[in-house]
Scaffold this motif. Structure first.
Motif, PDB file in Angstrom:
ATOM      1  N   PHE A  18       0.763  -1.215  -0.015  1.00 30.50           N
ATOM      2  CA  PHE A  18       0.070   0.013  -0.111  1.00 30.50           C
ATOM      3  C   PHE A  18       0.818   1.344   0.031  1.00 30.50           C
ATOM      4  O   PHE A  18       0.611   2.241  -0.740  1.00 30.50           O
ATOM      5  CB  PHE A  18      -0.790   0.053   1.302  1.00 30.50           C
ATOM      6  CG  PHE A  18      -1.681   1.021   1.470  1.00 30.50           C
ATOM      7  CD1 PHE A  18      -2.923   1.252   0.681  1.00 30.50           C
ATOM      8  CD2 PHE A  18      -1.516   2.127   2.267  1.00 30.50           C
ATOM      9  CE1 PHE A  18      -3.618   2.553   0.394  1.00 30.50           C
ATOM     10  CE2 PHE A  18      -2.181   3.426   2.313  1.00 30.50           C
ATOM     11  CZ  PHE A  18      -3.474   3.335   1.549  1.00 30.50           C
ATOM     12  N   LEU A  22       0.790   4.216  -2.475  1.00 33.72           N
ATOM     13  CA  LEU A  22       0.677   5.707  -2.158  1.00 33.72           C
ATOM     14  C   LEU A  22       1.739   6.453  -2.753  1.00 33.72           C
ATOM     15  O   LEU A  22       1.577   7.585  -2.983  1.00 33.72           O
ATOM     16  CB  LEU A  22       0.491   5.490  -0.581  1.00 33.72           C
ATOM     17  CG  LEU A  22       0.190   6.770  -0.094  1.00 33.72           C
ATOM     18  CD1 LEU A  22      -1.187   7.712  -0.462  1.00 33.72           C
ATOM     19  CD2 LEU A  22       0.221   6.736   1.750  1.00 33.72           C
ATOM     20  N   LYS A 205      -2.621   4.743   7.667  1.00 34.15           N
ATOM     21  CA  LYS A 205      -4.002   4.481   7.787  1.00 34.15           C
ATOM     22  C   LYS A 205      -4.674   4.616   6.482  1.00 34.15           C
ATOM     23  O   LYS A 205      -4.631   5.458   5.741  1.00 34.15           O
ATOM     24  CB  LYS A 205      -4.690   5.075   8.969  1.00 34.15           C
ATOM     25  CG  LYS A 205      -4.082   4.937  10.157  1.00 34.15           C
ATOM     26  CD  LYS A 205      -5.026   5.636  11.350  1.00 34.15           C
ATOM     27  CE  LYS A 205      -4.269   5.387  12.792  1.00 34.15           C
ATOM     28  NZ  LYS A 205      -5.065   6.056  13.868  1.00 34.15           N
ATOM     29  N   ASN A 206      -5.716   3.821   6.165  1.00 31.97           N
ATOM     30  CA  ASN A 206      -6.459   3.724   4.955  1.00 31.97           C
ATOM     31  C   ASN A 206      -7.610   4.620   5.214  1.00 31.97           C
ATOM     32  O   ASN A 206      -8.337   4.690   6.101  1.00 31.97           O
ATOM     33  CB  ASN A 206      -7.154   2.431   4.563  1.00 31.97           C
ATOM     34  CG  ASN A 206      -5.950   1.469   4.134  1.00 31.97           C
ATOM     35  OD1 ASN A 206      -5.025   1.614   4.727  1.00 31.97           O
ATOM     36  ND2 ASN A 206      -6.293   0.461   2.987  1.00 31.97           N
ATOM     37  N   ASN A 207      -7.646   5.788   4.099  1.00 39.30           N
ATOM     38  CA  ASN A 207      -8.806   6.399   4.310  1.00 39.30           C
ATOM     39  C   ASN A 207      -9.341   6.968   2.985  1.00 39.30           C
ATOM     40  O   ASN A 207      -8.323   6.404   1.853  1.00 39.30           O
ATOM     41  CB  ASN A 207      -8.730   7.755   5.041  1.00 39.30           C
ATOM     42  CG  ASN A 207      -7.313   8.570   4.626  1.00 39.30           C
ATOM     43  OD1 ASN A 207      -7.265   8.667   3.642  1.00 39.30           O
ATOM     44  ND2 ASN A 207      -6.303   8.869   5.441  1.00 39.30           N
ATOM     45  N   THR A 210      -5.912   8.370   0.958  1.00 37.44           N
ATOM     46  CA  THR A 210      -4.879   7.492   0.905  1.00 37.44           C
ATOM     47  C   THR A 210      -5.184   6.467  -0.193  1.00 37.44           C
ATOM     48  O   THR A 210      -4.397   6.081  -1.164  1.00 37.44           O
ATOM     49  CB  THR A 210      -4.245   7.090   2.145  1.00 37.44           C
ATOM     50  OG1 THR A 210      -5.394   6.270   2.944  1.00 37.44           O
ATOM     51  CG2 THR A 210      -3.715   8.032   3.139  1.00 37.44           C
ATOM     52  N   ASN A 211      -6.524   6.011  -0.066  1.00 38.27           N
ATOM     53  CA  ASN A 211      -7.103   5.090  -0.817  1.00 38.27           C
ATOM     54  C   ASN A 211      -6.949   5.459  -2.313  1.00 38.27           C
ATOM     55  O   ASN A 211      -6.812   4.778  -3.142  1.00 38.27           O
ATOM     56  CB  ASN A 211      -8.419   4.460  -0.463  1.00 38.27           C
ATOM     57  CG  ASN A 211      -8.148   3.621   0.839  1.00 38.27           C
ATOM     58  OD1 ASN A 211      -7.202   2.969   0.971  1.00 38.27           O
ATOM     59  ND2 ASN A 211      -9.312   3.463   1.523  1.00 38.27           N
ATOM     60  N   ALA A 214      -3.626   5.760  -3.671  1.00 37.60           N
ATOM     61  CA  ALA A 214      -2.921   4.506  -4.041  1.00 37.60           C
ATOM     62  C   ALA A 214      -3.476   3.887  -5.356  1.00 37.60           C
ATOM     63  O   ALA A 214      -2.917   3.272  -6.164  1.00 37.60           O
ATOM     64  CB  ALA A 214      -3.324   3.392  -2.851  1.00 37.60           C
TER      65      ALA A 214
END
Length: 241
Positions: A18, A22, A205-207, A210-211, A214
């Motif tokens: 990830f 990112l 952290k995924n949010n 960031t998702n 990515a």
């Protein structure tokens, strides 16, 4: 780049990393912004010079560093246990084709400053080198740091080769995208070591943001190919109205 699952004593690999996606996605967004601003200057809509003004030069270096660190880290993940020559050959050939298309397209868009060795050209050469050094991350770090130091001290430079190429190959003295092999190969080699030591394992952290970045990173090559012709074409059409 899809990462195949393999065993390594240093980190547990997933199908994708990830943080690497990112990083690549962040770099492609910054590059789109950079090229958008550059186009504004080309059409005389903004009085800036991305080649000479310090803030734009720093901005560009941040972008290029992000891409090339990702190249080194991805290469370690894919090739550190075994160099899969067929995969490496296909990836390199794809980059060569894309680099050629970029060169041809830039001749029409910027006839006096077309791209002859931009970031994709560089990665096409750097990828096989990264694959070879992925099994020797400590050596990669030493060579990378040595490359940076000797470049800063003026002991090594690609300028003589560039001057020879300008004189004998008649390439333009100005280009919209130039990534010199030295010192930029250092970023790739250092990226190998960073992934080897899991130093980039930041546990972000995924949010939604960031998702999204990515996901862009997973398609960074396609975005790189398409974004500038689209933006330039739209601005060119506006300028003609």
């Amino acid at each position: 780049m899809v990462i195949q699952q393999q065993n390594t004593p240093h980190l547990k690999l997933k199908e994708r990393i990830f943080e690497v996606d990112l990083l690549r996605g962040s770099a492609i967004v910054l590059m789109v912004i950079f090229h958008f601003c550059y186009n504004l200057a080309v059409f005389d809509w903004w009085d800036i010079n991305t080649n000479t003004q310090l803030e734009w030069r720093i901005f560009r270096r941040i972008i290029v560093s992000g891409f090339l660190l990702a190249v080194g880290m991805s290469s370690y993940l894919v090739y550190s246990q075994q160099i899969r020559w067929l995969k490496l050959t296909k990836s390199t050939l794809k980059l060569i084709v894309v680099a050629w298309l970029i060169t041809v397209g830039s001749v029409f868009m910027y006839p006096n400053a077309w791209v002859y060795f931009g970031i994709i050209h560089f990665i096409a050469i750097a990828l096989p080198i990264a694959a070879l050094f992925s099994r020797f991350p400590n050596t990669a770090l030493i060579i990378g740091i040595t490359c940076l130091i000797t470049y800063q001290l003026g002991w090594i430079s690609m300028r003589p080769l560039w001057e020879w190429s300008v004189h004998h190959l008649h390439i333009p003295t100005k280009t919209i995208d130039l990534v010199s092999f030295v010192p930029w190969i250092a970023s790739v080699l250092i990226g190998i070591y960073l992934m080897h030591k899991s130093l980039f394992n930041l546990k972000i952290k995924n949010n939604k943001l960031t998702n999204s970045l990515a996901r862009l990173g997973q398609h960074s090559l396609a975005i790189y190919i398409l974004h500038q012709p689209i933006m330039y074409g739209i601005m060119f059409a506006i300028a003609k109205i």
